[in-house]
Motif scaffolding. Structure first.
Motif, PDB file in Angstrom:
ATOM      1  N   LEU A 127       1.815  -4.193 -13.793  1.00 56.58           N
ATOM      2  CA  LEU A 127       1.989  -4.617 -12.402  1.00 56.58           C
ATOM      3  C   LEU A 127       1.808  -6.126 -12.271  1.00 56.58           C
ATOM      4  O   LEU A 127       2.497  -6.780 -11.484  1.00 56.58           O
ATOM      5  CB  LEU A 127       0.984  -3.899 -11.498  1.00 56.58           C
ATOM      6  N   LEU A 185       6.333  -8.700  -8.020  1.00 58.45           N
ATOM      7  CA  LEU A 185       5.104  -8.343  -7.330  1.00 58.45           C
ATOM      8  C   LEU A 185       4.103  -9.482  -7.392  1.00 58.45           C
ATOM      9  O   LEU A 185       3.939 -10.109  -8.440  1.00 58.45           O
ATOM     10  CB  LEU A 185       4.468  -7.095  -7.969  1.00 58.45           C
ATOM     11  N   ASP A 215       0.013  -7.539  -4.164  1.00 56.28           N
ATOM     12  CA  ASP A 215       0.807  -6.301  -4.169  1.00 56.28           C
ATOM     13  C   ASP A 215       0.301  -5.347  -5.248  1.00 56.28           C
ATOM     14  O   ASP A 215       0.194  -4.129  -5.025  1.00 56.28           O
ATOM     15  CB  ASP A 215       2.288  -6.619  -4.425  1.00 56.28           C
ATOM     16  N   ALA A 216       0.016  -5.902  -6.424  1.00 57.28           N
ATOM     17  CA  ALA A 216      -0.462  -5.080  -7.534  1.00 57.28           C
ATOM     18  C   ALA A 216      -1.768  -4.382  -7.169  1.00 57.28           C
ATOM     19  O   ALA A 216      -1.952  -3.190  -7.443  1.00 57.28           O
ATOM     20  CB  ALA A 216      -0.661  -5.950  -8.774  1.00 57.28           C
ATOM     21  N   TYR A 275      -1.211  -1.294  -4.871  1.00 56.83           N
ATOM     22  CA  TYR A 275      -0.804  -0.106  -5.619  1.00 56.83           C
ATOM     23  C   TYR A 275      -1.980   0.503  -6.384  1.00 56.83           C
ATOM     24  O   TYR A 275      -2.137   1.726  -6.461  1.00 56.83           O
ATOM     25  CB  TYR A 275       0.329  -0.457  -6.598  1.00 56.83           C
TER      26      TYR A 275
END
Length: 440
Positions: free
Chosen positions: A390, A396, A400-401, A404
């Motif tokens: 990620l 990303l 963002d990583a 998730y």
């Protein structure tokens, strides 16, 4: 006075009396420096990135490499602990691991740096030995707490290195030994030398078990600790509880070492801090280990005493859910202060989950404690390796990583909470009495 040759049922962390407590302290200190060396380059990555002209994808590959070798190493080390014993296994690992740590400063390209970073990852297998050795020295009623303390205080090295390594590098540059750009190269020699010193100390001042070393016990035909294993790696892998704990550890320790790797870069890129400040912020995350992992082990032992492994499993699931929610808050942070506060929140639950996981491990398969410890420990690195993809994605952001990751950890927490961890009757009785025959 005759030396107590049985596992201790009480943990007095201020005591150095007896082989059990001496081994306890040497083990966590050794693990601390292993973590210090394993992640020594992490807070220095911003200057390494600039000097070697590394792309975001290449930095991501380096993050993945740093935890990948550990997966294989932890599986092998677990078996070696069952055969050679933790004392000799740790000594060998320390000597071998010190070599790439000291030599990584010779890197002048992405490829050579990636290779050295991969090799350094074998030092992460030290965790398995630490947990195995502690399990040999303490009775089941306190083993969760003892494992959590040695693991937590050892993991503290990942936080201290974020704070100290930039200062060591700056110190070498200030004294004129090396340029500022090359200061990271000389700084990495320090943790390598420390590991060699710890190898001597570990070999000289610890024993495999309270009654002595495995080789000596075999000669005396004493089998209370060393044995021909009736189980195997295959048997351990067929136990669904091992897989669930492996997944759980991927969701807590796997995320911990990921944060150790990316925190400095995250704070610099997102909030524009200096490398010293970024290292200090990342150091706060690791600093939580001074009490949080131990707290998880203590609570796990208390819950286990009253509710058995079912209670321990439910507690672990709850901690993972809270950790995931905290990570989501951290990802959404818009200011440095909020980022630090939310980081402390999820760090608390994450590190407690670490301790809780290894409060369960010794009760899963008493014939193969080393193997189960190795499998579950490898799970942490598998988790770190997978989420590493990620962070290398060009599509990303690091925020963002983390979003998730937070969602994934919540899902795993719910799965763990629904899992049945109840032991066999013999092991259940051992939890109540505080006596566990590791060899039956």
């Amino acid at each position: 006075m005759q030396q107590n040759q049985s596992p201790l049922s009480k943990l007095n962390i201020f005591s150095f009396k007896g082989v059990q407590m001496r081994t306890f302290h040497i083990t966590w200190i050794t693990f601390f420096f292993c973590f210090f060396g394993w992640f020594g380059v992490a807070p220095l990555m911003p200057m390494i990135r600039d000097q070697l002209n590394l792309t975001k994808s290449e930095v991501g590959n380096i993050i993945i490499a740093s935890v990948s070798a550990t997966i294989i190493a932890r599986l092998l080390i677990g078996k070696l602990c069952d055969t050679l014993g933790p004392r000799l296994t740790y000594t060998i690992l320390l000597v071998v691991g010190a070599i790439p740590i000291m030599l990584i400063g010779l890197s002048n390209s992405y490829t050579s740096f990636l290779l050295f970073r991969f090799c350094i990852g074998i030092v992460g297998a030290s965790f398995v030995i630490t947990q195995f050795h502690t399990s040999m020295m303490f009775a089941p009623n306190i083993v969760g707490t003892a494992n959590a303390v040695t693991g937590g205080w050892g993991n503290l090295g990942g936080g201290v290195t974020n704070l100290v390594m930039p200062l060591i590098a700056a110190g070498f540059a200030a004294m004129g030994f090396v340029s500022e750009a090359d200061s990271w190269r000389l700084a990495m020699i320090v943790p390598g030398v420390i590991l060699l010193i710890m190898a001597f100390i570990y070999y000289r001042y610890t024993t495999d078990a309270p009654a002595g070393n495995f080789s000596d016990l075999q000669k005396k035909d004493v089998s209370a600790y060393q044995k021909k294993s009736k189980g195997s790696l295959v048997e351990a892998l067929q136990d669904y509880r091992v897989w669930v704990l492996t997944l759980a550890y991927a969701a807590c320790f796997g995320i911990e070492i990921t944060v150790d790797n990316v925190a400095a870069i995250f704070f610099i890129d997102r909030f524009g801090t200096s490398i010293i400040v970024a290292g200090a912020m990342a150091g706060i995350f690791g600093g939580m280990n001074i009490f949080a992992r131990a707290l998880g082990g203590i609570v796990s032992d208390k819950v286990g005493k009253r509710f058995g492994l079912k209670g321990k499993g439910t507690l672990l699931g709850l901690l993972l859910v809270l950790e995931g929610l905290g990570i989501a808050l951290f990802a959404a942070s818009g200011t440095l202060v909020f980022a630090v506060v939310s980081m402390l929140i999820f760090a608390l639950f994450l590190k407690m989950a670490n301790g809780c996981t290894y409060g369960i491990v010794p009760f899963i398969n008493k014939d193969n404690i080393g193997i189960v410890s190795g499998i579950v420990g490898a799970g942490g690195n598998i988790g770190a390796m997978l989420v590493g993809f990620l962070f290398k994605s060009e599509n990303l952001t690091y925020a963002d990583a983390f979003q998730y990751i937070g969602a994934g950890v919540v899902f795993i927490g719910l799965l763990v909470a629904l899992t049945k961890f109840q032991p066999k009757p013999a092991i259940k009785r051992s939890m109540e009495t505080g006596e566990l025959d590791f060899q039956q």
